[in-house]
Design a protein around this motif. Structure first.
Motif, PDB file in Angstrom:
ATOM      1  N   HIS B  63     -12.983 -33.857  11.997  1.00  0.00           N
ATOM      2  CA  HIS B  63     -11.920 -33.144  12.693  1.00  0.00           C
ATOM      3  C   HIS B  63     -10.919 -34.001  13.455  1.00  0.00           C
ATOM      4  O   HIS B  63      -9.942 -33.472  13.978  1.00  0.00           O
ATOM      5  N   VAL B  71      -3.847 -28.681   5.486  1.00  0.00           N
ATOM      6  CA  VAL B  71      -5.113 -27.955   5.304  1.00  0.00           C
ATOM      7  C   VAL B  71      -5.823 -28.506   4.063  1.00  0.00           C
ATOM      8  O   VAL B  71      -5.185 -28.780   3.040  1.00  0.00           O
ATOM      9  N   TRP B  90      -2.421 -27.566   9.757  1.00  0.00           N
ATOM     10  CA  TRP B  90      -3.139 -26.926  10.865  1.00  0.00           C
ATOM     11  C   TRP B  90      -2.288 -27.026  12.128  1.00  0.00           C
ATOM     12  O   TRP B  90      -1.979 -28.123  12.583  1.00  0.00           O
ATOM     13  N   ARG B  94      -2.631 -21.566  14.075  1.00  0.00           N
ATOM     14  CA  ARG B  94      -3.351 -21.380  12.825  1.00  0.00           C
ATOM     15  C   ARG B  94      -4.855 -21.625  13.017  1.00  0.00           C
ATOM     16  O   ARG B  94      -5.690 -20.906  12.470  1.00  0.00           O
ATOM     17  N   LEU B  95      -5.173 -22.644  13.788  1.00  0.00           N
ATOM     18  CA  LEU B  95      -6.587 -22.889  14.099  1.00  0.00           C
ATOM     19  C   LEU B  95      -7.179 -21.719  14.865  1.00  0.00           C
ATOM     20  O   LEU B  95      -8.342 -21.346  14.663  1.00  0.00           O
ATOM     21  N   TRP B  98      -7.930 -19.114  12.429  1.00  0.00           N
ATOM     22  CA  TRP B  98      -9.080 -19.555  11.616  1.00  0.00           C
ATOM     23  C   TRP B  98     -10.392 -19.319  12.346  1.00  0.00           C
ATOM     24  O   TRP B  98     -11.351 -18.795  11.786  1.00  0.00           O
TER      25      TRP B  98
END
Lengths: 185, 136
Positions: B63, B71, B90, B94-95, B98
């Motif tokens: 990460h 992505v 990302w 967006r994270l 997710w």
């Protein structure tokens, strides 16, 4: 741990391990599960990968020469639990017609878990504690995504086992249990 | 009997907000800024650490430097076709989406774990934003 925490120590670990081994709670996990869906198989395989990693971590730590006899005994018991978890998960995936996630090589695990950087029993216990915490959270955090109630029960059993491992290791290291409830998510 | 039923109903209605506390997701808030990096690090280690590390691919991909990265683009990780199809990079928002529902964003991807708590997601994302993309 090269020195025993005053409040628990090796004897405490022996007692904890003995209680777990005597409980006999693990052999029947997953015995009466219905057919899981595709999503469930994906979740099971993710869990299987975590169990493979946990088994490798304990096995490689046991062979490292860093563990005292008492800690080695506990590590061996915990590894046995993870092997039983692996077998229960694999059986369900197989019965569902899924493809089993395979264990990675030892060299992969040595790199992934930075095992070469561990130089003491305390380092090993700290790593094991982190892995058990992560595993507990992985199980509790995925229960809501399962569609099969039998698997929900299995994941509850698995997360409880991991939480016992985490608590035992935490006590051995002398780490305080957090005051805030809902320790896992 | 009717009175009992009516009182029972009232009790159930009164209790529902408490039962659902923490289960019903808060409206999506922007994940930009405001998170506690220290809490985020502890949450990352505890909640994500079963599968992920900053620097090594494990059950999930590494990460470090994830924010701003394309992505499904980490070298050496075998992504699901579902995540490869998502495209883009990302971002914090967006994270955030997710972590609320990876199967909503990429049905068939390999991640199922969710972080329902808005503040926890914000803290985790704040921590990840502090990790640069250089290899360690």
């Amino acid at each position: 741990m090269t020195t025993e925490p005053a409040h628990l120590g090796r004897r405490g670990l022996f007692i904890a391990a003995g209680s777990l081994a005597g409980a006999g709670l693990f052999a029947s996990a997953g015995a009466a599960l219905a057919q899981p869906g595709d999503g469930d198989v994906g979740i099971l395989n993710g869990a299987l990968a975590i169990e493979h990693e946990g088994i490798a971590a304990y096995r490689l730590a046991a062979a490292s020469g860093l563990l005292s006899a008492g800690t080695l005994k506990v590590a061996t018991v915990f590894m046995g639990h993870h092997q039983q978890h692996r077998d229960a998960l694999a059986r369900v995936v197989r019965e569902a017609g899924g493809t089993l996630v395979e264990a990675r090589s030892d060299s992969d695990y040595v790199e992934a878990l930075a095992l070469a950087t561990l130089t003491s029993e305390a380092d090993v216990v700290a790593l094991a504690t982190r892995l058990e915490q992560g595993a507990t959270n992985a199980y509790t955090g995925q229960v809501a995504a399962l569609s099969d109630k039998g698997l929900v029960h299995l994941f509850t059993q698995l997360s409880a086992d991991e939480a016992v491992h985490w608590a035992t290791l935490n006590n051995a290291a002398g780490t305080e249990i957090p005051a805030q409830a809902f320790l896992f998510g | 009997m009717k009175r009992l039923a009516r009182e029972g109903l009232v009790l159930v209605i009164a209790v529902i907000p408490f039962l659902t506390n923490g289960i019903v997701q808060a409206p999506a808030a922007s994940a930009q800024g405001g998170g506690d990096i220290g809490r985020g690090r502890a949450l990352y280690d505890g909640r994500c650490g079963g599968c992920h590390s900053l620097d090594v691919n494990r059950t999930g991909p590494r990460h470090r430097g994830v924010i701003g990265r394309r992505v499904a683009s980490t070298d050496g990780y075998d992504y699901s076709p579902a995540l490869r199809r998502v495209g883009g990079v990302w971002t914090p928002d967006r994270l955030d989406a997710w972590l609320q529902g990876p199967q909503r964003m990429a049905p068939g991807s390999r991640m199922y774990l969710t972080v329902p708590d808005t503040n926890q997601r914000r803290d985790i994302i704040a921590y990840l934003a502090t990790t640069d993309g250089s290899e360690r």
